[in-house]
Design a protein around this motif. Structure first.
Motif: not given
Ligand SMILES: Nc1ncnc2c1ncn2[C@@H]1O[C@H](COP(=O)(O)OP(=O)(O)OP(=O)(O)O)[C@@H](O)[C@H]1O
Ligand SMILES: [Mg+2]
Length: 212
Positions: A121, A125, A158, A170, A177, A203, A205
């Protein structure tokens, strides 16, 4: 509670067939390794197969011992590196600030999945590349792990949505994820939170787990 035999059997079938998939990839990796031009790719394939097998084993195991966080972080960084290479991702630098001797309960592969999902992620980003900082320390009764990036951060509107399954900015098919991350953290008695950094853009976590 009665065991659900049909889902148990379905799981065993899945494990059986996934092992066949791993076997085929392993064979292909052995063939590739014979050509020096592809030795690097063969090594990455072998590592992926080891990880795939570990995920399957962790998933079906009943008791999993405490894991050395530094060792699983090394492995997750290596895994993410292979993945970024395959995805042609921009350059990501990993920085760590670990208190020595940190251990977490649960499966090695499960924790690797947590970290790799957070790293992917972050890399997605940071379109121009950037850094991922991992820190871990123990407080009185908890282990605190944080993963911070130097991307644009998460829009406030969000933030409450991002852990929900299938929430994604995305693709409509994505969004698993962070749900995987939250499920594994919760299974191990912990809590995960997302926020934006206060010191610089990006960001962060934070995972808080009971100390072993
Ligand atoms: N490090 C980050 N910086 C900015 N936005 C983030 C970050 N991590 C997550 N996000 C936001 O959170 C959303 C959800 O993340 P998640 O990992 O659940 O799904 P994804 O990355 O869109 O798809 P997948 O992980 O299933 O391939 C992302 O689409 C993004 O908008
Ligand atoms: Mg993701």
């Amino acid at each position: 509670m009665e065991p659900d035999t049909s889902s148990q059997l379905a799981l065993e079938g899945l494990v059986h067939d996934l092992n066949n998939v791993f076997e085929t990839i392993s064979d292909a990796a052995e063939l590739l390794a014979a050509d020096p031009n592809y030795a690097f790719l063969a090594a990455a394939l072998r590592r992926s197969v080891v990880r795939g097998r570990r995920i399957v084993e962790d998933f079906t195991a009943t008791a999993l011992g405490p894991q050395d966080f530094a060792a699983l972080l090394d492995s997750a960084i290596e895994f993410a590196g292979d993945l970024f290479q395959a995805l042609d991702a921009p350059l990501v630098e990993f920085r760590r600030d670990l208190e020595p001797g940190i251990r977490v309960r649960g499966g090695f592969a499960a924790w690797e999945r947590v970290l790799v999902n957070l790293f992917v992620n972050a890399a997605q980003a940071m379109r121009e590349g950037g850094s991922i900082e991992i820190s871990a320390r123990q407080t009185g009764d908890a282990v605190e792990i944080s993963v911070a990036d130097s991307g644009p951060g998460i829009p406030d509107e969000i933030l409450p949505e991002i852990f929900k399954p299938h929430f994604s900015t995305k693709s409509p098919k994505a969004g698993l994820g962070l749900h995987i991350v939250q499920s594994i953290v919760t299974q191990n008695g912990g809590v995960v939170k997302a926020a934006n950094r206060t010191d610089s853009p990006g960001a962060v976590f934070s995972i808080r787990l009971p100390r072993i």
